[in-house]
Design an enzyme around this catalytic site. Structure first.
Site, PDB file in Angstrom:
ATOM      1  N   CYS A 111       0.850  -1.187   0.000  1.00 20.68           N
ATOM      2  CA  CYS A 111       0.000   0.000   0.000  1.00 20.68           C
ATOM      3  C   CYS A 111       0.887   1.239   0.000  1.00 20.68           C
ATOM      4  O   CYS A 111       1.765   1.381   0.848  1.00 20.68           O
ATOM      5  CB  CYS A 111      -0.876  -0.015   1.245  1.00 20.68           C
ATOM      6  SG  CYS A 111      -1.881   1.460   1.435  1.00 20.68           S
ATOM      7  N   CYS A 126       0.198   3.163   3.616  1.00 18.89           N
ATOM      8  CA  CYS A 126       0.594   2.648   4.933  1.00 18.89           C
ATOM      9  C   CYS A 126       1.618   1.531   4.866  1.00 18.89           C
ATOM     10  O   CYS A 126       2.011   1.000   5.896  1.00 18.89           O
ATOM     11  CB  CYS A 126      -0.640   2.185   5.710  1.00 18.89           C
ATOM     12  SG  CYS A 126      -1.317   0.616   5.110  1.00 18.89           S
ATOM     13  N   CYS A 172      -7.494  -1.062   1.045  1.00 15.18           N
ATOM     14  CA  CYS A 172      -6.489  -1.584   1.969  1.00 15.18           C
ATOM     15  C   CYS A 172      -7.160  -1.842   3.317  1.00 15.18           C
ATOM     16  O   CYS A 172      -7.808  -0.951   3.872  1.00 15.18           O
ATOM     17  CB  CYS A 172      -5.362  -0.569   2.113  1.00 15.18           C
ATOM     18  SG  CYS A 172      -4.177  -0.979   3.413  1.00 15.18           S
ATOM     19  N   CYS A 196      -5.515   0.703   6.187  1.00 12.89           N
ATOM     20  CA  CYS A 196      -5.723   2.158   6.228  1.00 12.89           C
ATOM     21  C   CYS A 196      -6.933   2.621   5.426  1.00 12.89           C
ATOM     22  O   CYS A 196      -7.289   3.791   5.477  1.00 12.89           O
ATOM     23  CB  CYS A 196      -4.466   2.892   5.776  1.00 12.89           C
ATOM     24  SG  CYS A 196      -4.203   2.857   3.996  1.00 12.89           S
ATOM     25  N   CYS A 215      -8.396  -5.591 -10.104  1.00  8.88           N
ATOM     26  CA  CYS A 215      -7.974  -4.577 -11.060  1.00  8.88           C
ATOM     27  C   CYS A 215      -7.537  -3.356 -10.237  1.00  8.88           C
ATOM     28  O   CYS A 215      -8.377  -2.644  -9.692  1.00  8.88           O
ATOM     29  CB  CYS A 215      -9.155  -4.268 -11.978  1.00  8.88           C
ATOM     30  SG  CYS A 215      -8.794  -3.102 -13.274  1.00  8.88           S
TER      31      CYS A 215
HETATM   32 ZN   LIG Z   1      -2.940   1.030   3.408  1.00  6.35          ZN
END
Ligand SMILES: [Zn+2]
Length: 142
Positions: free
Chosen positions: A47, A50, A96, A99, A119
């Site tokens: 990510c 984060c 995610c 976060c 995707c």
């Molecule tokens: Zn994240």
């Protein structure tokens, strides 16, 4: 849910405009413009907000869609899906788990064994080269 979340001010400073728009405002990068569309190196996609590991190169494939595509996220709970009924369509938004950053959407026209196509916007990802993470590894809690 911990204090390691980057705050909005930090994200505005650290991310590019495109990364901020995609992850925080549910934007979508233009097809075939992302850094990781044709990216084939071994490693882990994290990510961009984060740093949580989200996807592995081991489950990346070329869907021809113009966005990085994966048939499985890492470790099952790395990402969450949320029903997205914007734009007159019912889609599954992918975020995610740690976060809440917007990542992309998941569709059910992917390859076996999952039949799913995650995707994902390159702008939501930060690639770290290395051996692909094994989703069975439970010793990665740091
Ligand atoms: Zn994240």
């Amino acid at each position: 849910m911990s204090s390691e979340f980057p705050g909005d001010d930090e994200l505005r400073t650290r991310l590019s405009d495109e990364q901020y728009r995609v992850t925080q405002q549910k934007g979508t990068e233009r097809a075939f413009t992302g850094a990781y569309v044709d990216h084939k190196a071994d490693g882990t996609y994290r990510c961009v907000c984060c740093n949580a590991p989200l996807f592995s190169s081991a489950q990346k494939y070329d869907s021809g869609s113009g966005w990085p595509s994966f048939w499985l996220p890492l470790a099952g709970d790395a990402v969450q899906t949320i029903v997205d009924s914007s734009h007159g369509m019912i889609r599954q938004e992918v975020v995610c788990s740690r976060c809440g950053a917007h990542l992309g959407h998941v569709f059910d026209d992917g390859p076996q064994p999952t039949g799913q196509r995650y995707c994902i916007n390159s702008a939501s990802l930060d690639f770290a080269a290395g051996p692909p993470d094994n989703s069975d590894d439970k010793g990665d809690s740091q």
